[in-house]
Design a protein around this motif. Structure first.
Motif: not given
Ligand code: 6PG
Length: 238
Positions: A1-17
């Motif tokens: 299991m890996e946790i990927k943390k991002y400052d804000i939702p749009t950065e999370l979205a870019a990382g997920f894309c």
């Protein structure tokens, strides 16, 4: 299991894309189950705009991990949300989009959709095996439409079950635990301070974390990724 943390939702979205694009590029045919709710909207919008040219949707098949028993054009439909924010904006064959029919009698639809999974997906351990299963988590620790109040559905021997929202009583069609934990890759997309308590309880195994369906997500592949923004991760102490 890996946790990927991002400052804000749009950065999370870019990382997920980027994460999703890598999975799609790696295989000719990819079976993905989408989550509902509101969190995926930012991801879907980004996939449909910044990343569309980077993803060949011709070999991608889209399913839903759960759906509300409402018409496909209803404001609460997960299919409508995905259509408005993603599917209507990308070049994906209509035959690659496999919605749950929220207008069908729920038990009949749960059986129909389970049969569709059985016929359409490759199998692992005799169970349909998704390449990617995208999940959200409610503030009560539910995932797909398995709530703490009906967590027994997680252990069903069926691939899909009929659930009811504990407050509204709304019927839902939902994947069960055996399908979720059989996926090659499972990702949680979780944002917002409202989720922080449950995120900490589940990821750090605190309190009665075992009573939360999201805590039962443990794919046998070991490929479980929690995409968190800073607010959702704010109570984590590691
Ligand atoms: C649904 C979902 C559900 C959702 C969580 C989080 O049909 O509502 O599949 O499991 O992922 O409730 O929802 P939000 O993203 O809106 O917080």
């Amino acid at each position: 299991m890996e946790i990927k943390k991002y400052d804000i939702p749009t950065e999370l979205a870019a990382g997920f894309c980027h994460f999703l694009a890598g999975l799609v590029h790696a295989k000719k045919e990819v079976h993905i189950a989408l989550s509902g709710g509101s969190t995926p909207k930012t991801v879907f919008n980004m996939l449909a705009t910044d990343f569309q040219e980077g993803i060949d949707w011709q070999g991608v098949h889209l399913y839903w991990g759960d759906e509300r028993c409402v018409p496909g054009d209803h404001a609460e439909s997960n299919y409508k949300m995905a259509t408005d924010h993603l599917i209507s904006k990308i070049d994906i064959p209509k035959t690659n989009v496999h919605p749950i029919d929220g207008t069908n009698e729920p038990n009949v639809e749960a059986q129909r959709y389970a049969a569709l999974l059985d016929q359409s997906l490759p199998k692992k351990n005799g169970i349909p095996c998704f390449d990617l299963l995208i999940l959200g988590m409610g503030e009560d620790g539910h995932t797909v439409s398995i709530f703490p109040e009906n967590s027994h559905l997680w252990h069903s021997h069926r691939f899909c079950e009929v659930a009811r929202h504990p407050v509204s009583g709304q019927h839902r069609i939902t994947f069960t635990g055996q399908v979720i934990n059989n996926a090659a890759t499972v990702t949680f997309l979780v944002t917002g301070a409202g989720k922080a308590v449950k995120v900490r309880q589940i990821l750090q195994k605190k309190g009665d974390y075992r009573s939360y369906p999201a805590a039962l997500v443990a794919p046998t592949s070991g490929r479980l990724f929690w995409f968190l923004d800073a607010e959702a991760a704010s109570y984590l102490t590691f």
